[in-house]
Design an enzyme around this catalytic site. Structure first.
Site, PDB file in Angstrom:
ATOM      1  N   ASP A  81       0.845  -1.186   0.000  1.00 54.88           N
ATOM      2  CA  ASP A  81       0.000   0.000   0.000  1.00 54.88           C
ATOM      3  C   ASP A  81       0.879   1.233   0.000  1.00 54.88           C
ATOM      4  O   ASP A  81       1.162   1.799   1.034  1.00 54.88           O
ATOM      5  CB  ASP A  81      -0.915   0.006   1.220  1.00 54.88           C
ATOM      6  CG  ASP A  81      -1.958   1.096   1.094  1.00 54.88           C
ATOM      7  OD1 ASP A  81      -1.931   1.835   0.089  1.00 54.88           O
ATOM      8  OD2 ASP A  81      -2.780   1.219   1.990  1.00 54.88           O
ATOM      9  N   TRP A 106       4.180  -3.127   9.019  1.00 55.58           N
ATOM     10  CA  TRP A 106       3.129  -4.120   9.127  1.00 55.58           C
ATOM     11  C   TRP A 106       3.512  -5.314   8.293  1.00 55.58           C
ATOM     12  O   TRP A 106       4.405  -5.241   7.444  1.00 55.58           O
ATOM     13  CB  TRP A 106       1.791  -3.529   8.778  1.00 55.58           C
ATOM     14  CG  TRP A 106       1.516  -3.354   7.331  1.00 55.58           C
ATOM     15  CD1 TRP A 106       1.984  -2.370   6.530  1.00 55.58           C
ATOM     16  CD2 TRP A 106       0.686  -4.175   6.539  1.00 55.58           C
ATOM     17  NE1 TRP A 106       1.492  -2.529   5.271  1.00 55.58           N
ATOM     18  CE2 TRP A 106       0.697  -3.631   5.253  1.00 55.58           C
ATOM     19  CE3 TRP A 106      -0.056  -5.326   6.812  1.00 55.58           C
ATOM     20  CZ2 TRP A 106      -0.025  -4.197   4.223  1.00 55.58           C
ATOM     21  CZ3 TRP A 106      -0.768  -5.888   5.794  1.00 55.58           C
ATOM     22  CH2 TRP A 106      -0.746  -5.319   4.508  1.00 55.58           C
ATOM     23  N   ASP A 125       8.113   1.254   5.335  1.00 62.73           N
ATOM     24  CA  ASP A 125       8.106   2.510   4.586  1.00 62.73           C
ATOM     25  C   ASP A 125       9.490   3.128   4.609  1.00 62.73           C
ATOM     26  O   ASP A 125      10.296   2.861   5.500  1.00 62.73           O
ATOM     27  CB  ASP A 125       7.126   3.511   5.212  1.00 62.73           C
ATOM     28  CG  ASP A 125       5.678   3.150   4.925  1.00 62.73           C
ATOM     29  OD1 ASP A 125       5.437   2.445   3.934  1.00 62.73           O
ATOM     30  OD2 ASP A 125       4.801   3.573   5.696  1.00 62.73           O
ATOM     31  N   ASN A 153      -2.922  -1.565   6.894  1.00 59.59           N
ATOM     32  CA  ASN A 153      -2.115  -0.722   5.998  1.00 59.59           C
ATOM     33  C   ASN A 153      -2.735   0.627   5.656  1.00 59.59           C
ATOM     34  O   ASN A 153      -2.185   1.349   4.838  1.00 59.59           O
ATOM     35  CB  ASN A 153      -1.708  -1.498   4.731  1.00 59.59           C
ATOM     36  CG  ASN A 153      -2.863  -1.769   3.783  1.00 59.59           C
ATOM     37  OD1 ASN A 153      -3.954  -1.248   3.956  1.00 59.59           O
ATOM     38  ND2 ASN A 153      -2.617  -2.573   2.755  1.00 59.59           N
ATOM     39  N   ASP A 154      -3.822   0.984   6.311  1.00 59.51           N
ATOM     40  CA  ASP A 154      -4.363   2.327   6.077  1.00 59.51           C
ATOM     41  C   ASP A 154      -3.799   3.321   7.083  1.00 59.51           C
ATOM     42  O   ASP A 154      -4.515   4.170   7.621  1.00 59.51           O
ATOM     43  CB  ASP A 154      -5.890   2.313   6.155  1.00 59.51           C
ATOM     44  CG  ASP A 154      -6.492   1.640   4.943  1.00 59.51           C
ATOM     45  OD1 ASP A 154      -5.875   1.698   3.880  1.00 59.51           O
ATOM     46  OD2 ASP A 154      -7.579   1.049   5.071  1.00 59.51           O
ATOM     47  N   ILE A 155      -2.520   3.174   7.344  1.00 60.27           N
ATOM     48  CA  ILE A 155      -1.867   4.087   8.284  1.00 60.27           C
ATOM     49  C   ILE A 155      -0.410   4.217   7.881  1.00 60.27           C
ATOM     50  O   ILE A 155       0.137   3.345   7.201  1.00 60.27           O
ATOM     51  CB  ILE A 155      -2.022   3.581   9.741  1.00 60.27           C
ATOM     52  CG1 ILE A 155      -1.668   4.678  10.728  1.00 60.27           C
ATOM     53  CG2 ILE A 155      -1.223   2.293   9.965  1.00 60.27           C
ATOM     54  CD1 ILE A 155      -2.210   4.439  12.118  1.00 60.27           C
TER      55      ILE A 155
END
Lengths: 181, 404
Positions: A81, A106, A125, A153-155
């Site tokens: 993501d 993650w 990241d 993964n929305d962070i």
């Protein structure tokens, strides 16, 4: 480094989730996830939000390949993501020049089509520069909501760095999934 | 005008001393010329020169739409678009910083944005604040510094909400340890930070300002009640009501009266009463029939559900051929579910929606965000939903809607 991150995770997140799970879970699901983290992954950082239209496009690529890490169908990216660091001056396992590796990450589980085995992938990241903007890739196999934060993964997984500005995302093999030898 | 000319002069002068002289000279000459020209023009045509002012928005109707846009390709520069959803017209913007989370006050007079700023854009000292904007003018008016831990997650109402009476603001944190910052909005200060290990999201109680719940990794709901000082008075965990392994529940919700409505990855609907010291969740039921389940119909998206409160209807973004990893897919259809009978009463076009919200009050509308082209699509609700209007291409990466 490995131990350090396990400790970090244990201190910051994991211990608490285990307490909750042990207190009230029927199936101890979090305990299992906790063991998975401690046994293998949680090496580094990664991932932010999603561009959903692109996520959808990525879903179409069912067949994964193992040669080109600048493409979203590269096998390790099954739960990616973010912008692929391989398109930003780095690679699937290196951050672009002048950025910083994230301290937390993650974890996904992806199947390598060459040997048919499932591997644990740490989506770290790379941080400290503005968004790379190249090769957006968003997939979400085995991704889970924030109550399972290590699978979410929305962070922004640069969150624990001194500069949490998100640049791109890598995908490191950190172990074999449970049940694989 | 004269100032613009001098700016251009400075841009092309390499020598600093000459530059200063040039600037002064240029400024004088251009100012003189501008004055003469302006005077002549006014005499010749009696022209009233324009005077630049700032637009005041008309009072909001029920269809004002606030669209969070994290601006993924340059996350340090997020924004919120404010849209007149009656005329589908762009009204203005609010800057939301890096990974901002935003919430409106219950009376819609203020907009709160929890965000991160670095002293030097992408490095230097990190400061997290709640920026307070006047929602009637879109002017920023205050800030409250909060612990530098706000969750840098995809904008969502699950990560920031006021208490039901607007007195407190709950902000999700992640370091990745999870906690919630509680802001006293009346006194404009941080009241407390409350750990919520293993749990996620903030669901304010509909009846007690100092109470909120969070969804936990074991499938339960945690409810915290705070005392006046913000300290935890009671901490109660419900029995698990879903299985996070076989059928996880999306944290996203909308309200059906005082109840919170959730859906799971496979389409089970749960309604939770979060007013008491411990959450009470009704048994789940599936919105997907056996035949549709076989075709792989599942909910998907981000803000993937919305309620039409007066009618007791639930709108859910659905896609077929669902599988592991498809839970954020855009909608192929929107399903309309009657919450009382559990029956599906209509299927609407999906418009590739990933987010949706309904307006409050009479003559409700459903607003959808098309993930493929950033269009905003409005439907008149009622006995049969009817396409009202479409507004094309809003922003860069819009992802969440709130209505007036």
């Amino acid at each position: 480094m490995f131990t350090l991150f396990i400790k970090l995770l244990d201190r910051l997140f994991e211990r608490g989730t285990r307490q909750v799970a042990q207190r009230s879970s029927r199936r101890g699901a979090l305990v299992r996830i906790g063991k998975l983290f401690v046994a293998s992954a949680f090496v580094l950082p990664v991932l932010p939000f999603d561009r959903t239209g692109q996520a959808f496009a990525a879903q179409d690529a069912k067949r994964k390949q193992t040669k080109d890490d600048t493409r979203c169908d590269y096998w390790r990216y099954c739960a990616q993501d973010g912008y692929l660091c391989a398109c930003c001056g780095g690679s699937a396992t290196t951050c672009p020049p002048g950025t910083e590796a994230s301290k937390v990450s993650w974890v996904g589980t992806c199947r390598n089509p060459d040997d048919g085995k499932d591997y644990l992938i740490s989506y770290n990241d790379c941080c400290g520069k503005t968004s790379c903007g190249r090769c957006m890739c968003a997939t979400s196999e085995r991704e889970r909501p924030g109550y399972r934060l290590g699978l979410h993964n929305d962070i922004n997984w640069c969150m624990a760095n001194d500069t949490s500005v998100f640049h791109c995302t890598t995908a490191l093999v950190v172990g074999l999934a449970e049940g694989e030898a | 005008m004269a100032f613009q000319f001098t700016q251009q002069s400075t841009a092309i002068q390499p020598n600093a001393i000459n530059l200063e002289n040039q600037v002064k000279k240029s400024f004088r000459v251009k100012s003189l010329l501008f004055g003469l020209c302006a005077g002549f023009a006014m005499q010749a045509h009696a022209l009233e020169p324009d005077v630049l002012t700032v637009t005041r928005m008309a009072p909001a109707d029920a269809y004002r739409v606030y669209i969070a846009d994290p601006n993924f390709s340059s996350l340090v520069d997020g924004r919120m678009h404010v849209i007149d959803g009656q005329n589908m017209r762009y009204l203005g913007m609010v800057s939301t910083g890096f990974s901002g989370l935003s919430a409106l006050s219950p009376d819609r007079s203020e907009l709160y944005v929890a965000t991160t700023y670095y002293a030097r854009l992408n490095h230097g000292e990190r400061t997290d604040v709640v920026d307070i904007h006047d929602a009637t003018t879109l002017a920023r008016k205050e800030e409250i510094v909060i612990p530098p831990r706000h969750a840098q997650g995809t904008a969502s109402r699950t990560l920031i909400q006021t208490s039901f009476d607007g007195s407190l603001l709950y902000v999700q944190n992640a370091t990745p340890a999870t906690s919630v910052t509680v802001v006293d909005l009346r006194n404009r200060k941080v009241l407390a930070e409350v750990p919520t290990p293993g749990c996620w999201a903030v669901y304010p109680s509909p009846t007690v300002a100092s109470r909120f719940s969070a969804m936990c990794g074991n499938g339960s709901m945690l409810t915290l009640t705070l005392d006046e000082a913000g300290q935890v008075a009671t901490r109660k965990q419900s029995a698990p009501f879903f299985d996070p392994d076989s059928d996880p529940v999306f944290p996203m919700y909308d309200r059906n009266g005082d109840k919170f409505v959730f859906v799971s990855f496979h389409g089970k609907v749960y309604q939770a009463d979060l007013s008491g010291e411990m959450a009470s969740v009704e048994p789940g039921w599936s919105l997907v029939g056996a035949t549709d389940a076989k075709a792989g119909w599942r909910p998907g998206g981000y803000q993937l559900l919305a309620t039409e409160r007066a009618a007791g209807r639930l709108y859910v973004a659905m896609h077929d051929k669902g599988e592991e990893g498809s839970h954020k897919n855009p909608a192929k259809e929107i399903w309309v579910i009657d919450l009382a009978s559990h029956k599906r009463i209509a299927r609407m076009p999906g418009h590739n929606a990933v987010s949706m919200a309904t307006s409050r009050g009479e003559k409700p509308r459903l607003y959808l965000l098309d993930a493929t082209n950033n269009d905003l699509i409005a439907y008149d609700l009622g006995a049969k939903p009817k396409l009202f209007k479409r507004m094309p291409a809003i922003g860069n990466t819009p992802i969440h809607l709130e209505l007036q």
